[in-house]
Design a protein around this motif. Structure first.
Motif, PDB file in Angstrom:
ATOM      1  N   PHE A 194      69.731 -40.140  10.924  1.00 26.85           N
ATOM      2  CA  PHE A 194      71.032 -40.761  10.685  1.00 26.85           C
ATOM      3  C   PHE A 194      70.968 -42.280  10.812  1.00 26.85           C
ATOM      4  N   PHE A 195      70.424 -42.761  11.922  1.00 27.70           N
ATOM      5  CA  PHE A 195      70.420 -44.201  12.177  1.00 27.70           C
ATOM      6  C   PHE A 195      69.297 -44.931  11.446  1.00 27.70           C
ATOM      7  N   ALA A 196      68.439 -44.171  10.758  1.00 25.58           N
ATOM      8  CA  ALA A 196      67.420 -44.822   9.926  1.00 25.58           C
ATOM      9  C   ALA A 196      68.052 -45.544   8.742  1.00 25.58           C
ATOM     10  N   PHE A 197      69.255 -45.134   8.366  1.00 26.90           N
ATOM     11  CA  PHE A 197      69.956 -45.780   7.254  1.00 26.90           C
ATOM     12  C   PHE A 197      70.700 -47.020   7.762  1.00 26.90           C
ATOM     13  N   LYS A 198      70.475 -48.131   7.101  1.00 25.99           N
ATOM     14  CA  LYS A 198      71.182 -49.374   7.399  1.00 25.99           C
ATOM     15  C   LYS A 198      72.210 -49.578   6.291  1.00 25.99           C
ATOM     16  N   LEU A 199      73.466 -49.362   6.635  1.00 24.24           N
ATOM     17  CA  LEU A 199      74.526 -49.315   5.633  1.00 24.24           C
ATOM     18  C   LEU A 199      75.492 -50.479   5.853  1.00 24.24           C
ATOM     19  N   PRO A 200      75.427 -51.494   5.029  1.00 20.72           N
ATOM     20  CA  PRO A 200      76.217 -52.704   5.257  1.00 20.72           C
ATOM     21  C   PRO A 200      77.731 -52.496   5.185  1.00 20.72           C
ATOM     22  N   SER A 201      78.179 -51.484   4.453  1.00 15.80           N
ATOM     23  CA  SER A 201      79.623 -51.294   4.265  1.00 15.80           C
ATOM     24  C   SER A 201      80.153 -50.034   4.927  1.00 15.80           C
TER      25      SER A 201
ATOM     26  N   GLN B 254      81.620 -47.900  -4.003  1.00 19.74           N
ATOM     27  CA  GLN B 254      82.616 -48.053  -2.941  1.00 19.74           C
ATOM     28  C   GLN B 254      82.348 -46.968  -1.890  1.00 19.74           C
ATOM     29  N   PRO B 255      81.399 -47.197  -1.001  1.00 21.53           N
ATOM     30  CA  PRO B 255      80.983 -46.158  -0.054  1.00 21.53           C
ATOM     31  C   PRO B 255      82.057 -45.873   0.995  1.00 21.53           C
ATOM     32  N   PRO B 256      81.948 -44.742   1.679  1.00 22.66           N
ATOM     33  CA  PRO B 256      82.905 -44.438   2.753  1.00 22.66           C
ATOM     34  C   PRO B 256      82.917 -45.535   3.812  1.00 22.66           C
ATOM     35  N   GLU B 257      84.083 -45.796   4.359  1.00 23.37           N
ATOM     36  CA  GLU B 257      84.197 -46.809   5.406  1.00 23.37           C
ATOM     37  C   GLU B 257      83.551 -46.342   6.707  1.00 23.37           C
ATOM     38  N   LEU B 258      83.550 -45.027   6.930  1.00 21.60           N
ATOM     39  CA  LEU B 258      83.055 -44.471   8.188  1.00 21.60           C
ATOM     40  C   LEU B 258      82.264 -43.193   7.911  1.00 21.60           C
ATOM     41  N   TRP B 259      81.088 -43.097   8.523  1.00 20.92           N
ATOM     42  CA  TRP B 259      80.281 -41.877   8.464  1.00 20.92           C
ATOM     43  C   TRP B 259      80.096 -41.399   9.894  1.00 20.92           C
ATOM     44  N   ILE B 260      80.651 -40.214  10.177  1.00 18.01           N
ATOM     45  CA  ILE B 260      80.482 -39.568  11.473  1.00 18.01           C
ATOM     46  C   ILE B 260      79.489 -38.436  11.305  1.00 18.01           C
ATOM     47  N   ASN B 261      78.414 -38.486  12.050  1.00 16.64           N
ATOM     48  CA  ASN B 261      77.394 -37.443  11.975  1.00 16.64           C
ATOM     49  C   ASN B 261      77.384 -36.646  13.270  1.00 16.64           C
ATOM     50  N   SER B 262      77.346 -35.342  13.142  1.00 21.84           N
ATOM     51  CA  SER B 262      77.232 -34.508  14.333  1.00 21.84           C
ATOM     52  C   SER B 262      75.895 -34.746  15.016  1.00 21.84           C
ATOM     53  N   SER B 263      75.929 -34.661  16.330  1.00 20.40           N
ATOM     54  CA  SER B 263      74.731 -34.532  17.144  1.00 20.40           C
ATOM     55  C   SER B 263      75.100 -33.523  18.218  1.00 20.40           C
TER      56      SER B 263
ATOM     57  N   THR C 214      71.184 -34.793   6.251  1.00 20.44           N
ATOM     58  CA  THR C 214      71.526 -36.159   6.652  1.00 20.44           C
ATOM     59  C   THR C 214      70.874 -37.172   5.718  1.00 20.44           C
ATOM     60  N   GLN C 215      69.631 -36.915   5.339  1.00 17.89           N
ATOM     61  CA  GLN C 215      68.936 -37.812   4.407  1.00 17.89           C
ATOM     62  C   GLN C 215      69.592 -37.806   3.028  1.00 17.89           C
ATOM     63  N   ILE C 216      70.013 -36.638   2.568  1.00 19.24           N
ATOM     64  CA  ILE C 216      70.707 -36.546   1.280  1.00 19.24           C
ATOM     65  C   ILE C 216      71.987 -37.381   1.309  1.00 19.24           C
ATOM     66  N   LEU C 217      72.727 -37.276   2.394  1.00  9.31           N
ATOM     67  CA  LEU C 217      73.989 -38.014   2.502  1.00  9.31           C
ATOM     68  C   LEU C 217      73.748 -39.514   2.576  1.00  9.31           C
ATOM     69  N   GLY C 218      72.742 -39.930   3.344  1.00  9.68           N
ATOM     70  CA  GLY C 218      72.460 -41.361   3.457  1.00  9.68           C
ATOM     71  C   GLY C 218      72.086 -41.979   2.130  1.00  9.68           C
ATOM     72  N   GLU C 219      71.269 -41.286   1.368  1.00 10.28           N
ATOM     73  CA  GLU C 219      70.882 -41.793   0.048  1.00 10.28           C
ATOM     74  C   GLU C 219      72.075 -41.851  -0.887  1.00 10.28           C
ATOM     75  N   ALA C 220      72.984 -40.874  -0.767  1.00 13.56           N
ATOM     76  CA  ALA C 220      74.183 -40.875  -1.608  1.00 13.56           C
ATOM     77  C   ALA C 220      75.122 -42.016  -1.240  1.00 13.56           C
ATOM     78  N   VAL C 221      75.262 -42.279   0.052  1.00 11.55           N
ATOM     79  CA  VAL C 221      76.110 -43.398   0.490  1.00 11.55           C
ATOM     80  C   VAL C 221      75.562 -44.716  -0.055  1.00 11.55           C
ATOM     81  N   LEU C 222      74.249 -44.897  -0.007  1.00 10.20           N
ATOM     82  CA  LEU C 222      73.624 -46.118  -0.527  1.00 10.20           C
ATOM     83  C   LEU C 222      73.848 -46.276  -2.034  1.00 10.20           C
ATOM     84  N   ALA C 223      74.002 -45.155  -2.724  1.00 10.57           N
ATOM     85  CA  ALA C 223      74.181 -45.199  -4.173  1.00 10.57           C
ATOM     86  C   ALA C 223      75.629 -45.442  -4.593  1.00 10.57           C
ATOM     87  N   CYS C 224      76.548 -45.429  -3.639  1.00 13.83           N
ATOM     88  CA  CYS C 224      77.970 -45.592  -3.964  1.00 13.83           C
ATOM     89  C   CYS C 224      78.310 -47.052  -4.268  1.00 13.83           C
TER      90      CYS C 224
END
Length: 297
Positions: A141-148, A96-105, A84-94
């Protein structure tokens, strides 16, 4: 072409989702530890895959169907939190990041409940190793604040389909062991895999939805009702019960934990239903009938 990224998409749910997305015309990219897929260590490739994707769906995590040894506990936790941390850091580096991130719980985050159902609003978080894993997973998952990028965590109940947990349950019934497990009064929360996929598409189509959602049928059943329904669908009249002591004894030999069948998961999809989602398979009998028919075909 529309693009979706499935992280940890090689399991029962991931393979089913891959087929369904491809049928809808999506280009499906998979991040996993298997050869031929994007590797978790390849940060550049992960970012490239996420660029311009409509959705990122994270299903990664070692199966909990094992003995909770110290080593397995570490792997179970790390395989969820670190990915999850790897994905969050990758989204921040995009760019044009994904519009929606669904994470399993997992619906296991709630306490053992035989007195009342657990909703997102008033459900009580439980205790124990499985709950700690779920809490750490959602926290990462929710530790990431993703504006887009909109974020949704699905607390998924037991997924029923042609595969997964249905195989061992079906084998128990066919070998005459399809009676109640333990007391049999423990609640069994479940969701048909088709409805789980429809739920994913529904939250994509409704941009006002975010946060935590229970992914479960609105009509959970007891363990006794589950096994009775499965016997009926398979045409097996008799099923011997498995008392707790027998489950504890057998779990050692098949290297699993009795929590998987003895914990009472009474979970209701309150937020999803209030958002207007309707289930194709709201009741267990119709869900099992469909799945047994699929397996025979």
């Amino acid at each position: 072409m529309k693009k979706v990224v499935l992280a940890g998409g090689t399991g029962f749910v991931g393979q089913d989702f891959e087929t369904r997305f491809e049928q809808l015309g999506y280009n499906v990219l998979i991040i996993s530890r298997q050869s031929g897929h994007i590797a978790w260590q390849d940060r550049t490739a992960i970012i490239e895959a996420l660029e311009g994707a409509e959705m990122l769906i994270n299903l990664a995590g070692k199966s909990v169907n094992c003995r909770y040894t110290e080593e397995n506990r570490r792997i179970i936790m790390d395989s969820r939190v670190e990915t999850t941390q790897i994905l969050g850091e990758a989204v921040l580096a995009c760019t044009q990041p994904p519009e929606l991130w669904i994470n399993s719980s997992t619906a296991t985050i709630y306490r053992h409940a035989e007195d009342r159902p657990m909703t997102e609003k008033d459900g009580e978080i439980g205790s124990g190793f499985s709950v700690e894993v779920a809490k750490a997973w959602e926290q990462a998952f929710f530790a990431f604040k993703l504006p887009s990028t909109r974020q949704i965590a699905l607390r998924i109940a037991i997924v029923l389909g042609d595969g997964g947990v249905m195989k061992p349950l079906t084998n128990l019934v066919r070998f005459g062991l399809g009676g109640a497990q333990g007391a049999g009064s423990q609640q069994f929360s479940w969701i048909h895999i088709e409805d789980l996929f429809r739920m994913v598409m529904y939250v994509q189509e409704h941009p006002e939805l975010e946060g935590v959602f229970n992914a479960s049928s609105p009509h959970p059943v007891t363990n006794r009702e589950l096994m009775s329904s499965l016997r009926k669908q398979l045409g097996v009249r008799i099923g011997l019960p498995s008392p707790r002591w027998m489950l504890e004894f057998g779990a050692v030999f098949i290297r699993t934990e009795t929590e998987l069948v003895l914990k009472s998961r009474w979970v209701i999809p309150d937020r999803m239903e209030k958002a207007g989602f309707t289930f194709h398979y709201a009741f267990l009998d119709e869900a099992l009938s469909d799945i047994v028919k699929q397996s025979r075909e």
